[in-house]
Design an enzyme around this catalytic site. Structure first.
Site, mmCIF file in Angstrom:
data_model
loop_
_atom_site.group_PDB
_atom_site.id
_atom_site.type_symbol
_atom_site.label_atom_id
_atom_site.label_comp_id
_atom_site.label_asym_id
_atom_site.label_seq_id
_atom_site.Cartn_x
_atom_site.Cartn_y
_atom_site.Cartn_z
ATOM 1 N N ASP A 1 -4.564 -12.947 2.983
ATOM 2 C CA ASP A 1 -5.839 -12.104 3.640
ATOM 3 C C ASP A 1 -7.352 -12.387 3.123
ATOM 4 O O ASP A 1 -8.038 -12.282 3.559
ATOM 5 C CB ASP A 1 -6.064 -10.848 4.395
ATOM 6 C CG ASP A 1 -4.819 -9.826 2.954
ATOM 7 O OD1 ASP A 1 -5.275 -9.724 2.147
ATOM 8 O OD2 ASP A 1 -4.735 -8.575 3.402
ATOM 9 N N HIS B 1 0.153 -1.394 0.373
ATOM 10 C CA HIS B 1 -0.111 -0.080 0.258
ATOM 11 C C HIS B 1 0.718 1.415 0.316
ATOM 12 O O HIS B 1 0.331 2.197 -0.391
ATOM 13 C CB HIS B 1 -0.796 -0.185 1.251
ATOM 14 C CG HIS B 1 -1.625 -1.024 1.380
ATOM 15 N ND1 HIS B 1 -2.509 -1.590 -0.045
ATOM 16 C CD2 HIS B 1 -2.251 -1.522 2.282
ATOM 17 C CE1 HIS B 1 -3.908 -2.156 0.373
ATOM 18 N NE2 HIS B 1 -3.533 -2.660 1.387
ATOM 19 N N HIS C 1 -6.388 -7.244 -0.917
ATOM 20 C CA HIS C 1 -6.658 -5.615 -0.960
ATOM 21 C C HIS C 1 -5.871 -5.449 -2.005
ATOM 22 O O HIS C 1 -4.842 -5.666 -2.436
ATOM 23 C CB HIS C 1 -6.012 -4.918 0.603
ATOM 24 C CG HIS C 1 -6.329 -5.197 1.794
ATOM 25 N ND1 HIS C 1 -6.319 -6.559 2.849
ATOM 26 C CD2 HIS C 1 -7.960 -4.949 2.264
ATOM 27 C CE1 HIS C 1 -6.950 -6.161 3.483
ATOM 28 N NE2 HIS C 1 -7.409 -5.733 3.578
ATOM 29 N N ASP D 1 -2.838 -10.659 -2.141
ATOM 30 C CA ASP D 1 -3.340 -10.150 -1.337
ATOM 31 C C ASP D 1 -4.605 -9.771 -1.297
ATOM 32 O O ASP D 1 -5.157 -8.608 -2.383
ATOM 33 C CB ASP D 1 -2.385 -9.037 -1.203
ATOM 34 C CG ASP D 1 -3.136 -8.419 0.791
ATOM 35 O OD1 ASP D 1 -2.026 -8.455 1.627
ATOM 36 O OD2 ASP D 1 -4.034 -7.664 0.195
HETATM 37 ZN ZN LIG Z 1 -4.742 -7.116 2.867
#
Ligand SMILES: [Zn+2]
Length: 346
Positions: A258, A134, A173, A171
């Site tokens: 995740d 991120h 996200h 991931d």
């Molecule tokens: Zn994540």
């Protein structure tokens, strides 16, 4: 009579400093805990690290961080850490030990990439935190301070003579930081599979990169509740053919876990074995291209589940067992193919 040394399946990079970063000093319920790495290390240690060779990574020098990040960003994290720490945003914290942890996390990704390109192994894994995907060139966010995998990819291109790097971010996200780092570039193909509608909110299918990088960013958002049939279909029928056409000289995985059904931060329904199957697919790609493959830990917030996922992934990467082929899941895969087909032969 000579005894040939047993060749390790891969190199595992980490550093004890990665355990010192602890956002719970600021938020007691923060999910990014040192226990995540401890659980991984205990699970692997129980099985002799599956034969992987462990290496402690040096800290990345600031000049390496600046391959991706602005001088101002690096200074901001260093100074906040030296001053004793503080919050960057409601999710992202820097403590006194965090800067050193982040240097070793980035240093692990860089040292793995150097070792892979030097031919010391064909596989690498970085069990590090804080994670990186991120972190944008000028901004820390989403638990991430420096973008470990983006720094490693830049190092490969600028200093190790690699012409094309493929980064798969599985991931749950969106890997917004990595996407921003390479948005306008055609020498890094960035593919992110992520759950739509959750943090950080970016990564729609229509975002394909820009300028010279148009078509070299591929976003494959999936709905909450998605299971492995969809994830594996996107990997086999979209990601692999595109990556094969791109012909990278290095394959990297932003390996967050995740999307597992028991993860507290998202709503996908993968199993540990789903990550193993994704790993087999990507390893098959790297083997067929004759290039090395390195993975860097991102998310995964249920420590015992995370440990099982990492163990299965490392075992799958190192095994000779091929991935299973399955027909495409009909709905989202064909929609993705229609988008991606504007840029790549499918
Ligand atoms: Zn994540």
């Amino acid at each position: 009579m000579g005894v040939r040394p047993v060749k390790q399946p891969g190199l595992y990079f980490s550093h004890p400093a990665c355990l010192e970063h602890d956002p719970r000093a600021y938020m007691p319920e923060h999910p990014d805990t040192p226990e995540r790495l401890i659980a991984i290390e205990q699970a692997l240690a129980r099985e002799g690290w599956l034969g992987w060779e462990r290496r402690e990574a040096p800290p990345a020098p600031e000049t390496q961080l600046q391959l991706v990040h602005s001088v101002r960003h690096v200074e901001q994290i260093r100074e906040l850490s030296l001053a004793g720490g503080g919050a960057i945003d409601p999710d992202t914290f820097v403590g006194e030990p965090s800067y050193r942890a982040a240097l070793h996390a980035a240093g692990s990704a860089c040292e793995m990439t150097r070792a892979l390109m030097a031919g010391e192994a064909r596989l690498g894994f970085c069990g590090v935190r804080p994670s990186g995907h991120h972190a944008e060139p000028d901004r820390a966010m989403g638990f991430c301070l420096f973008n470990n995998i983006a720094i490693a990819a830049e190092l490969a291109i600028r200093e190790l003579g690699v012409r094309r790097v493929f980064i798969l971010d599985w991931d749950v996200h969106h890997g917004n930081g990595t996407a921003e780092a390479f948005r306008q570039r055609s020498d890094v193909l960035f593919v992110s599979i992520h759950q739509a509608g959750i943090y950080p909110g970016t990564g729609s299918m229509s975002d394909v990169g820009s300028g010279a990088g148009e078509g070299y960013t591929i976003n494959l958002p999936v709905p909450a509740g998605s299971e492995e049939d969809l994830w594996l279909s996107l990997i086999e029928h979209i990601v692999l053919p595109v990556a094969e056409s791109f012909a990278p000289e290095l394959v990297l995985i932003s390996a967050g876990f995740d999307a597992h059904r028991e993860d507290p931060l998202a709503g996908c329904r993968l199993e540990a074995g789903s990550f193993a199957e994704m790993a087999r697919h990507v390893r098959g790609l790297a083997v067929s291209l004759g290039v090395p493959l390195g993975a860097v830990l991102e998310g995964g917030y249920q420590p015992a589940v995370l440990a099982e996922c990492v163990r299965e992934t490392l075992a799958a990467l190192a095994s000779a067992e091929p991935a299973q082929s399955a027909g495409p899941e009909p709905l989202l895969t064909s929609r993705a193919a229609a988008h991606v087909g504007h840029y790549w032969p499918l």
